[in-house]
Design an enzyme around this catalytic site. Structure first.
Site, PDB file in Angstrom:
ATOM      1  N   GLY A   7     -12.428 -17.650  28.586  1.00 40.44           N
ATOM      2  CA  GLY A   7     -12.487 -18.986  28.363  1.00 40.44           C
ATOM      3  C   GLY A   7     -13.882 -19.135  28.698  1.00 40.44           C
ATOM      4  NE  ARG A  58     -11.904 -17.606  37.489  1.00 44.05           N
ATOM      5  CZ  ARG A  58     -11.286 -16.840  36.909  1.00 44.05           C
ATOM      6  NH1 ARG A  58     -10.072 -17.227  36.504  1.00 44.05           N
ATOM      7  NH2 ARG A  58     -11.482 -15.535  36.813  1.00 44.05           N
ATOM      8  CB  THR A  97       2.600  -6.568  33.317  1.00 43.17           C
ATOM      9  OG1 THR A  97       1.607  -6.064  32.634  1.00 43.17           O
ATOM     10  CG2 THR A  97       3.988  -5.998  32.910  1.00 43.17           C
ATOM     11  CD  GLU A 157     -13.583 -12.924  22.222  1.00 44.28           C
ATOM     12  OE1 GLU A 157     -13.418 -14.063  21.833  1.00 44.28           O
ATOM     13  OE2 GLU A 157     -14.187 -11.871  22.058  1.00 44.28           O
ATOM     14  CD  GLU A 172     -13.582  -8.240  32.510  1.00 46.19           C
ATOM     15  OE1 GLU A 172     -14.035  -8.074  33.713  1.00 46.19           O
ATOM     16  OE2 GLU A 172     -12.400  -8.702  32.289  1.00 46.19           O
ATOM     17  CE  LYS A 203      -7.231  -8.110  22.772  1.00 49.75           C
ATOM     18  NZ  LYS A 203      -8.827  -7.883  23.166  1.00 49.75           N
ATOM     19  CB  THR A 219      -2.976  -2.271  17.344  1.00 53.34           C
ATOM     20  OG1 THR A 219      -1.473  -2.874  16.959  1.00 53.34           O
ATOM     21  CG2 THR A 219      -2.819  -0.875  16.752  1.00 53.34           C
ATOM     22  NE  ARG A 223     -13.074  13.893   9.349  1.00 58.16           N
ATOM     23  CZ  ARG A 223     -12.199  15.072   9.443  1.00 58.16           C
ATOM     24  NH1 ARG A 223     -11.247  15.093   8.315  1.00 58.16           N
ATOM     25  NH2 ARG A 223     -12.595  16.108   9.816  1.00 58.16           N
ATOM     26  CB  CYS A 231      -6.792  -6.320  28.472  1.00 57.62           C
ATOM     27  SG  CYS A 231      -7.155  -7.948  29.002  1.00 57.62           S
ATOM     28  NE  ARG A 282      -9.221  -9.394  35.882  1.00 59.95           N
ATOM     29  CZ  ARG A 282      -8.991 -10.656  34.915  1.00 59.95           C
ATOM     30  NH1 ARG A 282      -7.983 -11.260  34.742  1.00 59.95           N
ATOM     31  NH2 ARG A 282     -10.071 -10.658  34.129  1.00 59.95           N
ATOM     32  NE  ARG A 334     -16.570   5.159  36.134  1.00 55.66           N
ATOM     33  CZ  ARG A 334     -15.894   4.238  35.335  1.00 55.66           C
ATOM     34  NH1 ARG A 334     -15.938   4.484  34.190  1.00 55.66           N
ATOM     35  NH2 ARG A 334     -15.235   3.369  35.758  1.00 55.66           N
TER      36      ARG A 334
END
Ligand code: NAD
Ligand code: UGA
Length: 480
Positions: A18, A43, A98, A172, A176, A227, A229, A267, A283, A353, A457
């Site tokens: 948002g 917030r 969830t 969206e 991040e 979204k 998928t 490909r 997410c 998260r 990493r």
């Protein structure tokens, strides 16, 4: 083009989506008033902080945009009722985690915040309102929203002002850490809806900075499902390459070389093929589990099992890394000092998260390690919540105190000074630039021998580190 001329937008939810999304719309559409509202007072206070470094979300470029627009055509407040009343378009951008208990627990999305928004909109809106689903939602959620709104339309008394609604899906796709760039230069904008006038109203807003061929319009269900998928496909790539990293380590191959070789095939493509400590973020896991739930719900257990394996591989991979570290340190971490570099789920964000760091640190603490955790953007208080450790005494907020738990214990380090002294191992978990630039020669001098560097990493050069007499493990490197 038939459309409604949008003058006033209200966005419910001032979070990672948002806040940045509305800031960019405000910047690109100076004639539209945008109110971002949230239940969370702290917030909102942070969004209104005069110090732009204290905005609740760290995103490169966000501060400058908020500086340009705030209190001009962009406002942050807790005035949910008033701002819904004033709006002719309302974005629902609230959390959809969830479900923790009840039907579908552990997989289905918890839609209580979305439902609460629909009820607020039904109650407070005036005239015609376009409701836009910005949150990621299970396919067919628009039906739930519509049925709540339709009840109001039907129940209005003859003498009351009419209320009507359109519902659009506009998921969206920002990531991040690169949210502003993603919003300014999206690969596509997706709008699902039934009413062409409502769709066109939203298209007109995006057309202020996005070329028309990048604005895709579909039916609502395709948009909602696309979204989920999209995130599932991205996460699947990460699990795929992470599975291959394990194979590389035992076969003498190198995952970066394998990734380069397969990514050169147009490909397959070269993006999203970096092996790491396992995907995190708010997410990927929740959206795949949601897809798993929907597949089971619609009687497609094979489809559900296929997608669930992506999440299972990710958990296995995180545990694999902590087991591997324990084994390299002679099978015991008791009384060993391990410096953890990075706690955010990826660089350039303060978000933790589902960060792989949480599971890996918990596993190491269970092995009674002493961890010194550093991250340039994540705060001590957040790590304390994530590690769920009971801190002894009343001074849990004193980050200089040792956080003693039933397993090992951990310290938070504000900066990198002296943290490597007598460390047995360093684990890089987030690919922050400052870790790439560390003076490893100086680090090597003050660590306890034998010393280990674990680079999950792939940000360090194997030869540079080995030359310093340090033991080195890098993800997916079966050669070094
Ligand atoms: P978030 O938790 O950061 O923000 C959600 C905000 O909504 C919170 O501040 C909460 O207080 C507020 N809220 C909840 N119910 C409310 C209500 N009834 N009235 C007013 N405020 C309310 O979540 P987020 O990361 O911004 O994600 C929001 C949605 O966007 C989720 O569905 C997520 O899957 C999706 N999404 C997130 C990202 C991302 O990068 N974080 C990217 C794309 C899509
Ligand atoms: C992801 C998607 O990329 C966005 O398109 C989507 O909008 C968003 O989820 C969402 O719906 O929330 P985000 O979670 O912010 O964005 O970050 P990503 O860059 O996708 O990274 C996710 C995780 O995968 C991170 O832990 C990252 O380190 C890891 N990753 C990513 C890898 O391990 N290797 C890669 O090659 C890429």
């Amino acid at each position: 083009m038939n459309r409604l001329n949008i003058k006033n937008i209200c966005c419910i939810g001032a979070g990672y989506v948002g806040g940045p999304t509305m800031s960019v719309i405000a910047d690109k559409c100076p004639n539209i008033i945008i109110n971002v509202v949230d239940l969370n007072e702290q917030r909102i206070k942070n969004w209104n902080d005069p110090d732009f470094d204290k905005l609740p979300i760290y995103e490169p470029g966000l501060g400058e945009i908020v500086k340009r627009c705030r209190n001009k055509n962009l406002f942050f407040s807790n005035l949910i009722r008033e701002k819904i009343q004033e709006a002719d378009m309302i974005f629902i951008s609230v959390n959809t985690p969830t479900k923790k208990r009840g039907l579908g627990a552990g997989k289905a999305s918890d839609l209580k915040w979305v439902e609460a928004c629909a009820r607020q909109v039904a109650q407070f809106s005036k005239g015609h309102t376009i409701v836009v689903e910005k949150s990621t939602l299970p396919v067919r959620t628009a039906e739930v929203i519509k049925s709540i709104l339709n009840e109001v339309e039907k129940s209005l008394k003859d003498n009351s002002e009419p209320k009507t609604f359109d519902v659009l899906s506009n998921p969206e796709f920002l990531s991040e850490g690169s949210a502003i760039n993603d919003l300014l230069n999206p690969d596509r904008v997706l709008i699902g809806g039934e009413n062409i006038h409502a769709i066109n109203s939203l298209v007109e807003i995006y057309k202020n900075w996005v070329s028309e061929e990048k604005i895709l319009t579909t039916n609502v269900w395709s948009s909602e499902l696309a979204k989920l998928t999209s995130n599932a496909f991205l996460a699947q790539r990460v699990s795929s390459i992470n599975s291959i990293s394990a194979l590389c380590e035992v076969t003498g191959a190198n995952v970066k070389e394998v990734a380069r070789a397969i990514g050169s095939d147009s490909r397959i493509g070269s993006k999203f093929l970096n092996s790491g400590p396992g995907f995190g973020g708010s997410c990927f896991k929740k959206d795949i589990l949601n897809l798993v739930y929907l597949s089971e719900f619609f009687g497609l257990p094979e489809v559900a099992a296929f997608w669930e394996s992506v999440v299972n591989l990710n958990s296995w991979h995180q545990n694999r890394i902590s087991r591997l570290i324990t084994k390299k340190l002679f099978g015991t971490l008791s009384n060993k000092k391990i410096v953890v570099l990075g706690f955010a789920f990826k660089a350039n964000t303060n978000d933790t998260r589902e960060s792989a760091a949480i599971q890996i640190c918990k596993n190491l603490l269970d092995e009674e390690a002493y961890l010194v955790i550093h991250d340039p953007k994540v705060k001590f208080e957040q790590i304390e919540i994530d590690l769920e450790k009971n801190v002894l005494g009343n001074d849990s907020i004193d980050k200089n105190k040792l956080n003693i738990s039933k397993g090992g214990n951990w310290h938070f380090a504000d900066n990198l000074n002296k943290i490597f002294e007598n460390a047995d191992a360093v684990i890089i978990l987030t690919e922050w630039d400052i870790y790439k630039k560390l003076n490893w020669q100086e680090v090597s001098k003050i660590m306890r021998r034998p010393s280990w560097i674990f680079d999950t990493r792939s940000i360090l050069n194997t030869n540079d580190i080995k030359e310093l007499g340090l033991n080195f493990w890098q993800i997916g490197d079966g050669i070094g």
